[in-house]
Design an enzyme around this catalytic site. Structure first.
Site, PDB file in Angstrom:
ATOM      1  N   GLU A 103     -28.206  38.625  51.315  1.00  0.00           N
ATOM      2  CA  GLU A 103     -26.963  38.041  51.032  1.00  0.00           C
ATOM      3  C   GLU A 103     -27.011  37.151  49.519  1.00  0.00           C
ATOM      4  O   GLU A 103     -27.755  36.901  48.646  1.00  0.00           O
ATOM      5  CB  GLU A 103     -27.084  36.656  52.035  1.00  0.00           C
ATOM      6  CG  GLU A 103     -26.038  35.690  52.100  1.00  0.00           C
ATOM      7  CD  GLU A 103     -26.618  34.626  53.468  1.00  0.00           C
ATOM      8  OE1 GLU A 103     -26.468  35.253  54.019  1.00  0.00           O
ATOM      9  OE2 GLU A 103     -25.999  33.977  52.925  1.00  0.00           O
ATOM     10  N   ASP A 105     -24.562  34.244  48.156  1.00  0.00           N
ATOM     11  CA  ASP A 105     -24.335  33.004  47.910  1.00  0.00           C
ATOM     12  C   ASP A 105     -23.610  31.745  46.939  1.00  0.00           C
ATOM     13  O   ASP A 105     -23.991  31.809  45.814  1.00  0.00           O
ATOM     14  CB  ASP A 105     -25.237  31.783  49.039  1.00  0.00           C
ATOM     15  CG  ASP A 105     -25.182  31.916  50.181  1.00  0.00           C
ATOM     16  OD1 ASP A 105     -25.210  33.565  50.123  1.00  0.00           O
ATOM     17  OD2 ASP A 105     -26.689  31.962  50.715  1.00  0.00           O
ATOM     18  N   GLU A 107     -21.767  28.212  47.628  1.00  0.00           N
ATOM     19  CA  GLU A 107     -21.732  27.216  49.183  1.00  0.00           C
ATOM     20  C   GLU A 107     -21.166  25.877  47.579  1.00  0.00           C
ATOM     21  O   GLU A 107     -21.782  25.321  47.013  1.00  0.00           O
ATOM     22  CB  GLU A 107     -22.506  26.573  49.777  1.00  0.00           C
ATOM     23  CG  GLU A 107     -22.514  27.815  50.685  1.00  0.00           C
ATOM     24  CD  GLU A 107     -24.103  27.711  51.535  1.00  0.00           C
ATOM     25  OE1 GLU A 107     -24.038  27.987  52.907  1.00  0.00           O
ATOM     26  OE2 GLU A 107     -24.802  26.660  51.134  1.00  0.00           O
TER      27      GLU A 107
END
Length: 293
Positions: A103, A105, A107
């Site tokens: 993953e 990311d 955010e």
């Protein structure tokens, strides 16, 4: 004339687009994504080029690309929730599936009116994360659209904001550091309530009187290698002209990009897991002692 920061960002964004232009793949939100939850809170217009995701007191909203990819560059222009966004998270990331998933990311952690957003980044390799780095943006990300790009190839992962690299995770598998180079990933984005941790560690809760909370997207680009099955692993990583991401020029940051990243990290970085010795009891992750570029 704009501020020096704006000029640097604009120039960097143009250089990034020029570098990737040969493989530009324009996507649209009608045909290239599915809504995995809260579809009633999504809106698409402008011939599929524009999207909104909304959080209200009933539901948030999440989407995912229909295709999986292994290596390339995923980008979108995003305008975050305006005003009091405390307790909200707008997430934009790549992910595989399963317990040993990879993953990458972005955010965006909301805040009270007048307080800055936090750009929260992380990377998971074979199910293990704990590699957070956080930044304040050098602009108000709710005033206008800004470009957020995840560039991923066999040598490195780079997080770009308006063409400026803010973070690099290099392939140090030869040093025992797992790298996300075996699992195809889809691109996801969502908006959701996370007031137990998102703003000042959960001290500031979401104010539903400020709802609905809306994030706006436009111009999704999927300049990446589609995954058709196990054979794609070698096809997507092969050094060939169609696989532009394997070109030596993308194997490390240029000197200009190194300078841009240093500027961003010196001035706007607020957390680096590699500086948090107390968290790891002094046993720092091995990549922390290795060069970033």
């Amino acid at each position: 004339m704009g501020s020096p920061h704006a000029v640097v960002a604009a120039a960097a964004s143009l250089l990034l687009m020029a570098a990737f232009d040969g493989a530009l793949v324009h996507a649209d939100f009608y045909n290239d994504v599915d809504f995995v939850w809260g579809y009633q809170n999504a809106g698409i217009w402008n011939d599929g080029n524009s999207l909104s995701l909304m959080l209200d007191n009933v539901s948030g909203c999440g989407m995912v690309t229909k295709n999986q990819y292994l290596f390339g560059s995923i980008e979108v222009q995003l305008k975050l929730v305006k005003g009091n966004s405390a307790g909200t998270v707008t997430a934009y990331y790549l992910s595989s599936t399963g317990d040993k998933h990879d993953e990458i990311d972005f955010e965006f952690l909301g805040n009270e009116t007048g307080q800055p957003y936090i750009i929260h980044t992380n990377i998971f390799t074979r199910g293990v994360g704990n590699r957070e780095e956080q930044f304040y943006p050098w602009f108000d990300p709710s005033d206008d659209f800004h470009n957020y790009t995840i560039h991923w190839n066999p040598s490195q992962v780079v997080w770009f904001v308006d063409g400026i690299p803010i973070r690099v995770f290099r392939n140090y598998e030869s040093y025992g550091v797992p790298f996300p180079d075996r699992q195809a990933m889809r691109a996801y984005s969502s908006i959701w309530e996370a007031d137990e941790w998102a703003t000042r560690g959960g001290l500031v809760k979401i104010d539903w009187n400020s709802a609905p909370f809306v994030a706006y997207y436009r111009y999704l680009q999927l300049r990446a290698c589609p995954w058709y099955g196990p054979s794609s692993s070698s096809e997507c990583s092969a050094a060939s002209p169609p696989n532009w991401w394997t070109s030596p020029e993308y194997s490390t940051l240029t000197y200009q990009e190194q300078g841009q990243m240093k500027w961003a990290r010196d001035n706007y970085m607020i957390y680096d897991y590699c500086e948090d010795a107390e968290r790891f009891g002094g046993a720092m992750p091995p990549e922390c002692s290795l060069p970033k570029y």
